[in-house]
Design a protein around this motif. Structure first.
Motif, PDB file in Angstrom:
ATOM      1  N   VAL A   1       8.587  35.772  10.353  1.00 18.27           N
ATOM      2  CA  VAL A   1       7.885  34.975  11.346  1.00 18.27           C
ATOM      3  C   VAL A   1       8.158  35.326  12.883  1.00 18.27           C
ATOM      4  O   VAL A   1       7.454  35.439  13.855  1.00 18.27           O
ATOM      5  N   MET A   2       9.523  35.493  13.005  1.00 19.31           N
ATOM      6  CA  MET A   2      10.113  35.859  14.496  1.00 19.31           C
ATOM      7  C   MET A   2       9.714  37.373  14.640  1.00 19.31           C
ATOM      8  O   MET A   2       9.256  37.527  15.805  1.00 19.31           O
ATOM      9  N   THR A   3       9.398  38.191  13.637  1.00 14.85           N
ATOM     10  CA  THR A   3       8.959  39.769  13.829  1.00 14.85           C
ATOM     11  C   THR A   3       7.474  39.495  14.339  1.00 14.85           C
ATOM     12  O   THR A   3       6.978  40.084  15.421  1.00 14.85           O
ATOM     13  N   ALA A   4       6.668  38.712  13.477  1.00 13.10           N
ATOM     14  CA  ALA A   4       5.094  38.450  13.893  1.00 13.10           C
ATOM     15  C   ALA A   4       5.065  38.025  15.248  1.00 13.10           C
ATOM     16  O   ALA A   4       4.093  38.206  16.016  1.00 13.10           O
ATOM     17  N   LEU A   5       6.046  37.144  15.813  1.00 14.74           N
ATOM     18  CA  LEU A   5       5.755  36.620  17.321  1.00 14.74           C
ATOM     19  C   LEU A   5       6.094  37.393  18.348  1.00 14.74           C
ATOM     20  O   LEU A   5       5.708  37.323  19.293  1.00 14.74           O
ATOM     21  N   THR A   6       7.040  38.464  17.853  1.00 18.33           N
ATOM     22  CA  THR A   6       7.487  39.367  19.020  1.00 18.33           C
ATOM     23  C   THR A   6       6.816  40.852  18.775  1.00 18.33           C
ATOM     24  O   THR A   6       6.734  41.515  19.895  1.00 18.33           O
ATOM     25  N   ASP A   7       6.056  41.098  17.792  1.00 19.42           N
ATOM     26  CA  ASP A   7       5.259  42.361  17.722  1.00 19.42           C
ATOM     27  C   ASP A   7       4.171  42.347  18.729  1.00 19.42           C
ATOM     28  O   ASP A   7       3.861  43.448  19.224  1.00 19.42           O
ATOM     29  N   ASP A   8       3.390  41.388  18.874  1.00 18.49           N
ATOM     30  CA  ASP A   8       2.398  41.353  19.825  1.00 18.49           C
ATOM     31  C   ASP A   8       2.506  40.225  20.781  1.00 18.49           C
ATOM     32  O   ASP A   8       2.332  39.158  20.334  1.00 18.49           O
ATOM     33  N   ILE A   9       3.384  40.293  21.991  1.00 15.86           N
ATOM     34  CA  ILE A   9       3.814  39.274  22.638  1.00 15.86           C
ATOM     35  C   ILE A   9       2.475  38.577  23.307  1.00 15.86           C
ATOM     36  O   ILE A   9       2.950  37.591  23.997  1.00 15.86           O
ATOM     37  N   THR A  10       1.506  38.990  23.339  1.00 14.27           N
ATOM     38  CA  THR A  10       0.382  38.222  23.748  1.00 14.27           C
ATOM     39  C   THR A  10      -0.427  37.441  22.668  1.00 14.27           C
ATOM     40  O   THR A  10      -1.443  36.636  23.054  1.00 14.27           O
ATOM     41  N   LEU A  11       0.272  37.666  21.634  1.00 16.29           N
ATOM     42  CA  LEU A  11      -0.284  36.841  20.502  1.00 16.29           C
ATOM     43  C   LEU A  11      -1.902  37.005  20.234  1.00 16.29           C
ATOM     44  O   LEU A  11      -2.685  36.211  20.138  1.00 16.29           O
ATOM     45  N   GLY A  12      -2.236  38.309  20.184  1.00 21.82           N
ATOM     46  CA  GLY A  12      -3.567  38.640  20.128  1.00 21.82           C
ATOM     47  C   GLY A  12      -4.449  38.449  21.514  1.00 21.82           C
ATOM     48  O   GLY A  12      -5.590  38.190  21.382  1.00 21.82           O
ATOM     49  N   GLY A  13      -3.754  38.418  22.456  1.00 28.25           N
ATOM     50  CA  GLY A  13      -4.574  38.161  23.867  1.00 28.25           C
ATOM     51  C   GLY A  13      -4.803  36.715  24.200  1.00 28.25           C
ATOM     52  O   GLY A  13      -5.669  36.361  25.118  1.00 28.25           O
ATOM     53  N   GLN A  14      -4.159  35.769  23.330  1.00 25.25           N
ATOM     54  CA  GLN A  14      -4.416  34.223  23.443  1.00 25.25           C
ATOM     55  C   GLN A  14      -3.453  33.792  24.534  1.00 25.25           C
ATOM     56  O   GLN A  14      -3.952  32.865  25.087  1.00 25.25           O
ATOM     57  N   VAL A  15      -2.106  34.268  24.850  1.00 30.63           N
ATOM     58  CA  VAL A  15      -1.438  33.790  25.868  1.00 30.63           C
ATOM     59  C   VAL A  15      -0.910  34.999  26.693  1.00 30.63           C
ATOM     60  O   VAL A  15      -1.291  36.186  26.362  1.00 30.63           O
TER      61      VAL A  15
END
Length: 136
Positions: A88-102
């Motif tokens: 989960v932590m890796t998924a949240l840091t792999d794309d720090i924009t969370l798919g461009g949503q933030v």
């Protein structure tokens, strides 16, 4: 706040090993629906950075509920919980924009494993905290 929670929820729901992900706490948990993730906001902070420029940070908790502990906690359960928290932590840091949503994920950290009680049943769980900076 809602956009940060929804963005984190979408990423966490796609993590292999997470069977179900919710943005509200369910009334109970069915063992086949475990491990599950409960994605909820903790706090929101608005900071003034420049003239009329406000930065909105939302702290989002991802509680990973792994397995019932009525018969005690095994080393296998703990290892699986740690592996899932890492995923989960890796998924949240792999794309720090969370798919461009933030705008970006500022930090991700995990608490120690704990017992989480839901509908009178104790479960092994861990919380991952993500500090998310929202788009303005």
């Amino acid at each position: 706040m809602l956009s940060a929670v929804n963005a984190v929820h979408a990423v966490v729901a796609a993590v292999p090993g997470i069977v179900a992900a919710y943005t509200t706490v369910p009334m109970s948990a069915n063992t086949p629906a475990l491990p599950m993730a409960l994605v909820t906001p903790v706090s929101e902070n608005r900071r003034q950075h420049a003239h009329e420029l406000v930065r909105i940070e939302t702290l989002v908790r991802v509680r990973i509920v792994h397995s019932p502990v009525a018969q005690g906690i095994t080393e296998l359960q703990q290892s699986a919980l740690y592996a899932l928290a890492d995923a989960v932590m890796t998924a949240l840091t792999d794309d720090i924009t969370l798919g461009g949503q933030v705008d970006h994920v500022a930090s991700v950290d995990a608490d120690e494993p704990a017992i989480y009680t839901l509908a009178g049943t104790d479960y092994l769980s861990i919380s991952v905290l993500a500090r998310v900076v929202e788009k303005i």
